[in-house]
Design an enzyme around this catalytic site. Structure first.
Site, mmCIF file in Angstrom:
data_model
loop_
_atom_site.group_PDB
_atom_site.id
_atom_site.type_symbol
_atom_site.label_atom_id
_atom_site.label_comp_id
_atom_site.label_asym_id
_atom_site.label_seq_id
_atom_site.Cartn_x
_atom_site.Cartn_y
_atom_site.Cartn_z
ATOM 1 N N LYS A 1 0.839 -1.195 0.000
ATOM 2 C CA LYS A 1 0.000 0.000 0.000
ATOM 3 C C LYS A 1 0.867 1.236 0.000
ATOM 4 O O LYS A 1 1.997 1.135 0.473
ATOM 5 C CB LYS A 1 -0.948 0.032 1.207
ATOM 6 C CG LYS A 1 -0.334 -0.273 2.572
ATOM 7 C CD LYS A 1 0.805 0.490 3.120
ATOM 8 C CE LYS A 1 0.731 1.950 3.367
ATOM 9 N NZ LYS A 1 1.992 2.481 3.990
ATOM 10 N N TYR B 1 -4.417 3.819 6.661
ATOM 11 C CA TYR B 1 -4.968 2.795 7.569
ATOM 12 C C TYR B 1 -6.286 3.273 8.174
ATOM 13 O O TYR B 1 -7.218 2.497 8.358
ATOM 14 C CB TYR B 1 -3.976 2.459 8.683
ATOM 15 C CG TYR B 1 -2.734 1.792 8.178
ATOM 16 C CD1 TYR B 1 -2.726 0.437 7.884
ATOM 17 C CD2 TYR B 1 -1.566 2.514 7.967
ATOM 18 C CE1 TYR B 1 -1.590 -0.174 7.392
ATOM 19 C CE2 TYR B 1 -0.427 1.918 7.471
ATOM 20 C CZ TYR B 1 -0.436 0.576 7.185
ATOM 21 O OH TYR B 1 0.674 -0.029 6.686
HETATM 22 P P1 NAD Z 1 12.343 1.491 2.685
HETATM 23 O O1 NAD Z 1 12.839 2.818 2.268
HETATM 24 O O2 NAD Z 1 12.833 0.948 3.973
HETATM 25 O O3 NAD Z 1 12.695 0.415 1.572
HETATM 26 C C1 NAD Z 1 12.461 0.642 0.220
HETATM 27 C C2 NAD Z 1 13.385 -0.286 -0.566
HETATM 28 O O4 NAD Z 1 13.056 -0.163 -1.945
HETATM 29 C C3 NAD Z 1 14.859 0.102 -0.462
HETATM 30 O O5 NAD Z 1 15.553 -0.514 0.589
HETATM 31 C C4 NAD Z 1 15.405 -0.432 -1.759
HETATM 32 O O6 NAD Z 1 15.707 -1.789 -1.608
HETATM 33 C C5 NAD Z 1 14.239 -0.321 -2.710
HETATM 34 N N1 NAD Z 1 14.355 0.829 -3.649
HETATM 35 C C6 NAD Z 1 14.482 0.707 -4.984
HETATM 36 N N2 NAD Z 1 14.565 1.907 -5.572
HETATM 37 C C7 NAD Z 1 14.509 2.831 -4.598
HETATM 38 C C8 NAD Z 1 14.550 4.236 -4.614
HETATM 39 N N3 NAD Z 1 14.659 4.943 -5.760
HETATM 40 N N4 NAD Z 1 14.488 4.884 -3.428
HETATM 41 C C9 NAD Z 1 14.351 4.198 -2.270
HETATM 42 N N5 NAD Z 1 14.288 2.840 -2.195
HETATM 43 C C10 NAD Z 1 14.371 2.159 -3.357
HETATM 44 O O7 NAD Z 1 10.753 1.562 2.644
HETATM 45 P P2 NAD Z 1 9.721 0.566 3.348
HETATM 46 O O8 NAD Z 1 9.317 1.118 4.650
HETATM 47 O O9 NAD Z 1 10.242 -0.812 3.302
HETATM 48 O O10 NAD Z 1 8.450 0.727 2.374
HETATM 49 C C11 NAD Z 1 8.368 0.046 1.140
HETATM 50 C C12 NAD Z 1 6.895 -0.152 0.759
HETATM 51 O O11 NAD Z 1 6.240 -0.884 1.783
HETATM 52 C C13 NAD Z 1 6.087 1.137 0.595
HETATM 53 O O12 NAD Z 1 5.126 0.963 -0.409
HETATM 54 C C14 NAD Z 1 5.394 1.294 1.938
HETATM 55 O O13 NAD Z 1 4.182 2.029 1.860
HETATM 56 C C15 NAD Z 1 5.120 -0.155 2.273
HETATM 57 N N6 NAD Z 1 5.005 -0.376 3.730
HETATM 58 C C16 NAD Z 1 3.913 -1.041 4.160
HETATM 59 C C17 NAD Z 1 3.747 -1.270 5.512
HETATM 60 C C18 NAD Z 1 2.549 -2.029 5.991
HETATM 61 O O14 NAD Z 1 2.361 -2.123 7.197
HETATM 62 N N7 NAD Z 1 1.746 -2.591 5.086
HETATM 63 C C19 NAD Z 1 4.704 -0.813 6.415
HETATM 64 C C20 NAD Z 1 5.830 -0.156 5.934
HETATM 65 C C21 NAD Z 1 5.970 0.053 4.571
#
Ligand code: NAD
Length: 398
Positions: free
Chosen positions: A152, A240
């Site tokens: 999401k 949420y």
């Molecule tokens: P994050 O920044 O920790 O990780 C993103 C990852 O994407 C990076 O580590 C990298 O591996 C990759 N990536 C590739 N291209 C990138 C770019 N140009 N810039 C940054 N990262 C890039 O983020 P996250 O917290 O893991 O979130 C990722 C996804 O998961 C989002 O869509 C977020 O909304 C979703 N999310 C959902 C929940 C939930 O509870 N459902 C919780 C947290 C995050």
């Protein structure tokens, strides 16, 4: 209205216009490898061989949520396993691949992703990238013949969501949004309480999802870079509360009004809002207030109030530790419907069931599209300062 409020209202309108147009026009971001997030614990030993019939997933994006929440929870899934990884950071890819027992030939870079089409061990792809990359990578996954679980929010615009749904239909592959709360026992119990009229007729819903973002700029944190995230806290965290208002009411709003605000001169809010507040009116007469902020002390709360009782969840939509208190008449009951942590594996197994058994998906692409349409209406209302009338599918009337 005080002078200060008047200034803030002016800032809100200007910022809302900027963000709502950016939702449609943001520069196209690209996938780029990132360092290993802090505080990741990798498994001490690789998982056992998958059970017969288990669905093999490729994980795209080895970031915080993938490494700390989703990947460890495959161990609790009865029907899914990690079969491949996709990352732009070769060292991280090798380290995570070793820890999860993913063979080198099933470790892909963003550049050689298309080769995954020839890997029959991968049937589904889980997209856990910044939001601005969801549509592109879902389309690539469908082009490779894989089913898709997408995090999401589904994407940055309704047009992107529609493209993803069309790609899923063309490929004849499933598309599910990772709305984990639909599989979380406390939220499921709350849905049953409102649906069974345990609170009487539902009148009011109130949700708040906020936290205070540390020092950052759009260049150092994609969550505040408009082209990757949209308007900010609403897409990331307020979603949420928006979802809860819809699944507790069981209705779509017929009208909403919203305001959005960002302070001047704070690098965190150069491109996104600090606060968004929404009021939604449902056909039954229920009203929902959904508030979200990136700049206030943390809260994760959902309340629903009917004619004869109320429920309160605080925290409401966490990974664990959720609570649910039901009050009816003079009775107050803290409910314990199950372990919140089952939500992750239950969500994965739900997609596996859809793939293997043809069962319907509770959280399909159409639900992600619906929510993105509502967010577009929210920004349109904030920009115009007027309430917006909605069709049942969430698009704006007129
Ligand atoms: P994050 O920044 O920790 O990780 C993103 C990852 O994407 C990076 O580590 C990298 O591996 C990759 N990536 C590739 N291209 C990138 C770019 N140009 N810039 C940054 N990262 C890039 O983020 P996250 O917290 O893991 O979130 C990722 C996804 O998961 C989002 O869509 C977020 O909304 C979703 N999310 C959902 C929940 C939930 O509870 N459902 C919780 C947290 C995050």
């Amino acid at each position: 209205m005080t002078r200060r409020q008047a200034i803030e209202a002016g800032a809100a309108t200007a910022a809302a216009v900027a963000a709502s147009s950016a939702l449609a026009q943001g520069a196209q971001p690209t996938a780029q490898g990132q360092p290993m997030p802090d505080g990741v614990t990798l498994p001490a030993s690789p998982p056992p061989a998958p059970k017969p019939g288990s669905v093999g997933f490729a994980i795209i994006g080895l970031g915080d949520y993938a490494l700390k929440q989703i990947m460890p929870r495959f161990a609790q899934s009865g029907r899914c396993h990690i079969a491949a990884l996709v990352s732009g950071n070769p060292e991280k890819l090798a380290r995570v691949g070793e820890a999860y027992g993913v063979p080198p030939e099933a470790r892909y870079s963003y550049d050689d992703f298309a080769a995954i089409a020839a890997n029959p061990a991968v049937e589904a792809v889980y997209i856990i990238l910044p939001t601005g990359l969801h549509a592109e990578w879902a389309e690539r996954a469908f082009a490779a013949g894989k089913h898709v679980m997408c995090e999401k929010p589904m994407a940055l615009s309704a047009a992107e969501c529609e493209r993803m749904i069309a790609a899923s239909e063309r490929a004849d592959r499933k598309l599910m949004i990772g709305y984990r709360c639909h599989f979380e026992p406390y939220n499921r119990a709350a849905m049953e309480l409102t649906a069974s009229k345990a609170l009487g007729d539902l009148r009011l819903i109130r949700t708040e999802h906020s936290y205070r973002l540390g020092p950052a700029t759009p260049a150092t944190n994609w969550r505040i870079a408009r082209a990757q995230t949209g308007g900010g806290p609403l897409e990331d965290y307020g979603i949420y509360g928006l979802q809860a208002a819809l699944y507790l009411s069981g209705e779509m709003p017929e009208r909403l009004s919203a305001s959005a605000w960002r302070p001047e001169g704070d690098p965190r809010f150069a491109e996104v809002f600090a606060h968004v507040a929404v009021q939604m009116h449902f056909p039954s007469g229920t009203v929902a207030q959904v508030v979200t902020s990136y700049d206030s002390a943390g809260i994760n709360m959902v309340e629903a109030r009917g004619t004869t009782g109320s429920l309160r969840m605080h925290p409401a939509t966490g990974y664990g530790g959720n609570t649910l208190v039901l009050e009816t008449g003079n009775e107050r009951r803290a409910m314990e419907p199950g372990d919140p942590e089952v939500q992750f594996a239950a969500m994965l197994d739900h997609l596996a069931a859809a793939i293997r058994d043809g069962t319907a998906i509770f959280t399909p692409g159409e639900m992600g599209l619906r929510d993105v349409r509502l967010m577009e209406a929210i920004y349109a209302s904030a920009a115009s300062g007027r309430s917006v009338a909605l069709k049942p599918d969430g698009t704006m009337r007129g």
